[in-house]
Design an enzyme around this catalytic site. Structure first.
Site, short mmCIF file in Angstrom:
data_model
loop_
_atom_site.label_atom_id
_atom_site.label_comp_id
_atom_site.label_asym_id
_atom_site.label_seq_id
_atom_site.Cartn_x
_atom_site.Cartn_y
_atom_site.Cartn_z
N HIS A 96 0.86 -1.19 0.00
CA HIS A 96 0.00 0.00 0.00
C HIS A 96 0.89 1.24 0.00
O HIS A 96 1.98 1.23 0.56
CB HIS A 96 -0.91 -0.01 1.23
CG HIS A 96 -1.90 1.14 1.22
ND1 HIS A 96 -1.57 2.38 1.69
CD2 HIS A 96 -3.17 1.22 0.76
CE1 HIS A 96 -2.62 3.19 1.53
NE2 HIS A 96 -3.59 2.52 0.97
N GLU A 168 -3.56 2.54 -7.23
CA GLU A 168 -3.91 3.65 -6.34
C GLU A 168 -2.88 4.77 -6.49
O GLU A 168 -1.80 4.72 -5.86
CB GLU A 168 -3.93 3.17 -4.89
CG GLU A 168 -4.92 2.04 -4.63
CD GLU A 168 -5.26 1.95 -3.15
OE1 GLU A 168 -6.39 2.27 -2.78
OE2 GLU A 168 -4.38 1.57 -2.37
N GLY A 174 -6.63 9.43 0.36
CA GLY A 174 -6.76 10.11 1.65
C GLY A 174 -7.35 11.51 1.58
O GLY A 174 -7.80 11.97 0.53
N SER A 214 -9.77 7.93 -3.08
CA SER A 214 -10.89 8.88 -3.05
C SER A 214 -12.15 8.39 -3.78
O SER A 214 -12.87 9.18 -4.39
CB SER A 214 -10.47 10.25 -3.59
OG SER A 214 -9.54 10.84 -2.72
P1 PGA Z 1 -9.33 6.57 0.37
O1 PGA Z 1 -8.19 5.50 0.66
O2 PGA Z 1 -10.47 5.88 -0.32
O3 PGA Z 1 -9.72 7.06 1.75
O4 PGA Z 1 -8.72 7.66 -0.47
C1 PGA Z 1 -7.81 4.57 -0.31
C2 PGA Z 1 -6.68 3.71 0.18
O5 PGA Z 1 -5.85 4.15 0.98
O6 PGA Z 1 -6.58 2.54 -0.25
#
Ligand code: PGA
Length: 261
Positions: A96, A168, A174, A214
């Site tokens: 991640h 991602e 975030g 997001s």
């Molecule tokens: P988020 O996080 O949907 O809150 O942007 C995604 C992730 O960290 O996998």
């Protein structure tokens, strides 16, 4: 049968009690998961055993947020695949963006974890994605190519069906993140399919590629309709069971209208 993949990682937020309550609510909202959908939950390490009990008979897949790269040894603070399997874990998230960019993990380390997880018959969710600087420098596809080739180094074709990819982009994740335009996601997912196809042929093109960063109630339907997006990996918007349920329903309904379904 093609499948839709949906899942969440609760990061370092929900404790054991909150995780179990979350699963209880989720099961109320989703008493049955359609056959052509895989739904997975990735809670904290300390919640895994309780989560496994709470998930019994639900059809949801339990995952871990990280894993050490050896089965046993002098690795203080690490958790081996054997230990994860004891708690009921079936899937492990590797690489991640927070592990790579806050905790300093390298592609080489992610690769060792991938190999060790697959050797122990754990499914792998390998996360990849470029930073804002790499995007602005036109490097996104090159970064994805190197993360995939390094992360999957020495994974034989016979094991690739145990792998899923989460694309991602670091800049989309975030509180400070902004979701990319659909066209941008399409290009990156197409590039990932191509790379996987080059490496593994037909089996590589079948590796599910989930989009994450997001994802929310407003954009989820649009995102699932983007070509080459096989599922969604959701953070914040999934941590309330009812909201996650609403997203799942909308995404599933939309996905069922698409040619891939
Ligand atoms: P988020 O996080 O949907 O809150 O942007 C995604 C992730 O960290 O996998």
């Amino acid at each position: 049968m093609n499948k839709l993949y949906m899942g969440t990682n609760t990061k370092m937020y929900k404790n054991r009690e909150e995780t179990v309550e979350y699963i209880r609510e989720l099961r109320e909202w989703i008493p049955q998961i359609p056959e052509n959908m895989e739904l997975f939950l990735i809670p904290s390490f300390t919640s895994l055993e309780s989560a496994d009990r709470a998930l019994q008979g639900s059809g949801m897949v339990l995952g871990a947020q990280n894993m050490g790269w050896e089965e046993r040894g002098a690795y203080t603070g690490e958790i081996s695949p054997l230990m994860l399997k004891e708690t009921g874990v079936k899937l492990v998230e590797i690489g991640h963006s927070e592990r790579r960019h806050i905790l300093g993990e390298t592609d080489g380390q992610e690769n060792r974890k991938v190999l060790c997880a697959l050797k122990n018959d754990l499914k792998v969710l390998l996360c990849v994605g470029e930073t804002a600087e790499e995007k602005d420098g036109g490097m996104a596809d090159a970064v994805l190519r190197s993360q995939i080739s390094a992360g999957l180094r020495s994974v034989p074709v016979g094991k690739i069906s145990g792998v899923m990819i989460a694309y991602e982009p670091v800049w989309a994740i975030g509180e400070q993140g902004t979701p990319p335009e659909a066209g941008y996601i399409r290009q990156r997912h197409a590039a990932l399919k191509e790379i996987l196809g080059e490496l593994y042929g037909k089996a590589g093109r079948k590796v599910p590629i989930l989009y994450g960063g997001s994802v929310n109630e407003k954009n989820a339907e649009t995102l699932i309709a983007v070509p080459y997006v096989d599922g969604l990996f959701i953070g914040r918007s999934a941590w309330d069971a009812e909201r996650f349920y609403r997203i799942i329903v909308r995404v599933y309904q939309k996905w069922c209208t698409l040619p891939v379904c």
